[in-house]
Design a protein around this motif. Sequence first.
Motif: not given
Length: 284
Positions: A12-29
């Motif tokens: 569950i924690l891995r899924t939440i963090l994976s989604f958070a990383l997805f959102a942060v990567l969009i902002l970063l790009s």
Amino acid sequence: MADLHESKSSKILRTILSFALFAVLILLSISVCAKSVLLNKNFIEGFFTDYEYTSSVKSSVIEYTSDIYQRNGLDTDNLDKIFSDKLIKETVKAYISSSTGLGAEYNENTYTEEINAICKSVGDDVKKQVREKHLNNNDNAVEEIENTVNEYFTNEIDIGVSNVRNMLNMAKIATIAVLCISLFFAVSIALILFYIGSKRYRSIRAVGISFYTAGLFDMFFALTATVIFSIKRIDIFPIYLRELVMNYIHYGICSVAFAGFFMLFVGLLMSFAVWKIRKGKAQR
């Protein structure tokens, strides 16, 4: 049961963090694309000082001045030298750099001084032809021609970029802030993901999924923007200015698409790493 509960919590924690990383990567790009392309001083200057744009400005001013010359019985042979490519390019560059605040070597009066100097050459050319053709010498008429050309030339150069100067400066600051914050969180989340659970390949796969989804999002965004702008054209006059703005937008869209491809490539590397790890464990 304890191991099962821990495994479920990790998932569950891995899924939440994976989604958070997805959102942060969009902002970063997006922030990287904005900083490196859309708000890049050399990129903006390059767009406005390329041959296509400056030659269009030159043609427009020469056409207008030629019409005045012909109505007054003057030859237009010298206009191409007076409005040379070099002078037009330098004037446009001075205007863009000073108006956007991106060029410290120019001030707000530089481009008007250069326009005045060019139009002074127009006045000198008119006076010379008046003497050579033995026409009626009228200093007021010559001054009116010089001022009329000056006004038209200024309107062609001044496209209202100075109105967005503060917005550009704020955008640069905001972009740098978003870039730094998103980079920090991207690295932090990736490290946390890497150390979740005992199955290291699952963490790497979660990071890879984040890169995949962020890359696909960027490409979808770029594709959608391309379709929208191909259907809806921005109404800007003159036409060559509209084409420049559209090309500027398309370059920004292409940079987002390139960022998407890059993140897909990183995701592919992650998938390859997962495959190598699992293959190595299977051979033991």
